[in-house]
Design a protein around this motif. Structure first.
Motif, short mmCIF file in Angstrom:
data_model
loop_
_atom_site.label_atom_id
_atom_site.label_comp_id
_atom_site.label_asym_id
_atom_site.label_seq_id
_atom_site.Cartn_x
_atom_site.Cartn_y
_atom_site.Cartn_z
N UNK A 111 0.85 -1.19 0.00
CA UNK A 111 0.00 0.00 0.00
C UNK A 111 0.88 1.24 0.00
N UNK A 112 1.36 1.60 -1.18
CA UNK A 112 2.21 2.77 -1.33
C UNK A 112 1.97 3.37 -2.71
N UNK A 113 2.26 4.65 -2.89
CA UNK A 113 1.95 5.31 -4.17
C UNK A 113 2.68 4.70 -5.36
N UNK A 114 3.97 4.39 -5.17
CA UNK A 114 4.77 3.80 -6.24
C UNK A 114 5.45 2.55 -5.68
N UNK A 115 5.21 1.42 -6.31
CA UNK A 115 5.77 0.15 -5.83
C UNK A 115 6.94 -0.24 -6.73
N UNK A 116 8.15 -0.31 -6.19
CA UNK A 116 9.31 -0.73 -6.98
C UNK A 116 9.57 -2.22 -6.82
N UNK A 117 10.49 -2.71 -7.62
CA UNK A 117 10.95 -4.10 -7.46
C UNK A 117 12.06 -4.08 -6.40
N UNK A 118 11.65 -3.99 -5.15
CA UNK A 118 12.61 -3.90 -4.06
C UNK A 118 13.39 -5.21 -3.93
N UNK A 119 14.48 -5.15 -3.18
CA UNK A 119 15.28 -6.36 -3.00
C UNK A 119 14.47 -7.45 -2.30
N UNK A 120 13.60 -7.07 -1.37
CA UNK A 120 12.75 -8.06 -0.69
C UNK A 120 11.78 -8.71 -1.67
N UNK A 121 11.19 -7.87 -2.54
CA UNK A 121 10.24 -8.41 -3.50
C UNK A 121 10.95 -9.31 -4.51
N UNK A 122 12.14 -8.90 -4.93
CA UNK A 122 12.91 -9.72 -5.86
C UNK A 122 13.28 -11.05 -5.22
N UNK A 123 13.61 -11.01 -3.93
CA UNK A 123 13.96 -12.24 -3.23
C UNK A 123 12.74 -13.15 -3.08
N UNK A 124 11.59 -12.55 -2.81
CA UNK A 124 10.35 -13.34 -2.71
C UNK A 124 10.03 -13.97 -4.05
N UNK A 125 10.25 -13.23 -5.11
CA UNK A 125 10.00 -13.77 -6.46
C UNK A 125 10.89 -14.97 -6.72
N UNK A 126 12.15 -14.85 -6.32
CA UNK A 126 13.09 -15.95 -6.51
C UNK A 126 12.65 -17.18 -5.71
N UNK A 127 12.21 -16.93 -4.47
CA UNK A 127 11.75 -18.03 -3.61
C UNK A 127 10.53 -18.72 -4.22
N UNK A 128 9.63 -17.92 -4.79
CA UNK A 128 8.44 -18.50 -5.43
C UNK A 128 8.84 -19.35 -6.63
N UNK A 129 9.81 -18.86 -7.41
CA UNK A 129 10.25 -19.63 -8.57
C UNK A 129 10.84 -20.96 -8.16
N UNK A 130 11.64 -20.95 -7.09
CA UNK A 130 12.25 -22.19 -6.64
C UNK A 130 11.22 -23.15 -6.08
N UNK A 131 10.11 -22.60 -5.56
CA UNK A 131 9.09 -23.43 -4.94
C UNK A 131 7.95 -23.77 -5.90
N UNK A 132 8.01 -23.27 -7.13
CA UNK A 132 6.97 -23.58 -8.10
C UNK A 132 5.66 -22.84 -7.87
N UNK A 133 5.72 -21.67 -7.23
CA UNK A 133 4.51 -20.89 -6.99
C UNK A 133 4.52 -19.62 -7.83
N UNK A 134 3.36 -19.02 -7.98
CA UNK A 134 3.28 -17.72 -8.62
C UNK A 134 3.32 -16.63 -7.55
N UNK A 135 3.75 -15.43 -7.96
CA UNK A 135 3.80 -14.30 -7.03
C UNK A 135 2.68 -13.33 -7.40
N UNK A 136 1.84 -12.99 -6.43
CA UNK A 136 0.75 -12.05 -6.66
C UNK A 136 0.98 -10.79 -5.83
N UNK A 137 1.07 -9.67 -6.52
CA UNK A 137 1.22 -8.37 -5.85
C UNK A 137 -0.16 -7.75 -5.70
N UNK A 138 -0.52 -7.34 -4.50
CA UNK A 138 -1.82 -6.71 -4.24
C UNK A 138 -1.61 -5.25 -3.86
N UNK A 139 -2.24 -4.34 -4.62
CA UNK A 139 -2.11 -2.90 -4.34
C UNK A 139 -3.50 -2.26 -4.36
N UNK A 140 -3.52 -0.99 -4.02
CA UNK A 140 -4.74 -0.20 -4.17
C UNK A 140 -4.84 0.29 -5.61
#
Length: 344
Positions: free
Chosen positions: A24-53
């Motif tokens: 919940x922020x005006x501009x959402x970047x591909x932060x290091x945490x988000x990039x790491x979560x994406x990598x974890x999802x890829x390794x685990x075979x899951x999709x990543x869903x970003x939820x914003x306003x």
């Protein structure tokens, strides 16, 4: 469900097939945490869903990630009545196994969300260039110089920063980028880059390097923004094609134009479809299909580079007429390599 993804600090909730990150922020970047979560999802075979306003924007690097079939940008309706896809406007339902999924049945026939179709605020345009290069592997190879060429041609400036997430805090340094790619080889390395705030036009993008049988493959997505009323100088695309052809590294280059914010962020609002403005084939691809066939394409092309081993540049217009997609598809069908190799 693995503990690693479910307990990742960036993940708010996880299902059997997806991990959801709420921002919940005006501009959402591909932060290091988000990039790491994406990598974890890829390794685990899951999709990543970003939820914003519905008022949030996403940066260009994050948009390139969310265009992947294994990711989704879910946007909450302002009145809390549901969710929709931030890139297509398709209404979404919550599935306890798969996360956010397109609605089915009669609701699907209602089309995109009204929020997605609301009147967009005044926008400029964005020029997206997808560049693919291939280099011979050598100790002298320095990666990232193609980014410098595009930055000079379209931004009239040098890149200022790079990194594996946003903000790209490391000062632009092709030697350091190359060193990182070497350390990660044979795996691929994906990074972001950005231009300086003082640049004539905002530019940024992504860079991927991968070891392949033939050498080293570089993939660059470069985007530059233009304010409303300012036309992109599309003639400069030919200049870029010539530069990469003379370096002997061009595989393909495609360029598209789309309506969008000049700061290169994206809103969950319908702004029209991207429209192709040109396609380039490197000398090797032209040799494969045959120069005669390349010359006889339904969209007039121009030979670029050495006469004995030319590349081809096919300009397709100003990038404002969606009908250009028909011309693009016809061109691509013509340029498919002929069975049995080159025709001339």
């Amino acid at each position: 469900m693995t503990v690693a993804v479910a307990e990742h600090p960036a993940v708010d909730t996880a299902t059997e097939q997806a991990a959801v990150v709420v921002q919940n922020r005006p501009v959402v970047p591909l932060s290091s945490w988000l990039a790491d979560a994406l990598s974890a999802c890829g390794a685990d075979g899951r999709s990543l869903h970003l939820l914003t306003s519905a008022d949030s924007r996403i940066t260009l690097p994050l948009r390139t990630v969310l265009q992947n079939p294994e990711a989704r940008w879910a946007v909450e309706e302002p009145d809390g009545s549901g969710h929709f896809d931030g890139l297509s406007g398709i209404p979404l339902d919550w599935d306890r196994r798969a996360g956010f999924v397109p609605v089915k049945g009669p609701r699907a026939r209602k089309g995109p969300s009204r929020t997605f179709l609301r009147q967009a605020e005044a926008m400029g345009s964005q020029l997206w260039i997808d560049l693919r290069l291939r280099h011979a592997a050598s100790e002298e190879l320095v990666l990232g110089t193609a980014v410098e060429v595009l930055a000079s041609v379209f931004g009239d400036a040098e890149p200022s920063g790079w990194g594996t997430g946003e903000p790209a805090l490391s000062a632009w340094d092709p030697a350091a980028l190359t060193a990182l790619c070497r350390r990660r080889a044979p795996g691929s390395t994906w990074t972001v880059f950005t231009g300086p705030a003082r640049a004539a036009r905002r530019f940024m993008g992504t860079h991927r390097a991968a070891r392949v049988v033939e050498g080293v493959k570089e993939t660059v997505t470069f985007a530059v923004g233009y304010p409303e009323g300012v036309e992109p100088d599309l003639e400069r695309l030919r200049e870029a094609v010539r530069e990469f052809t003379e370096r002997g590294v061009l595989t393909t280059m495609t360029a598209q134009r789309l309506a969008g914010h000049p700061d290169l962020t994206s809103s969950p609002v319908w702004a029209g479809v991207p429209v192709p403005v040109g396609v380039a084939l490197g000398a090797e691809a032209v040799a494969e299909i045959g120069t005669a066939r390349a010359d006889e394409a339904p969209s007039p092309g121009e030979r670029v580079g050495p006469a004995r081993a030319p590349a081809m540049w096919y300009p397709l217009g100003s990038g404002t007429d969606p009908e250009t997609w028909n011309e693009f598809r016809t061109l691509m069908a013509h340029l498919q390599p002929a069975a049995g190799g080159a025709r001339s």
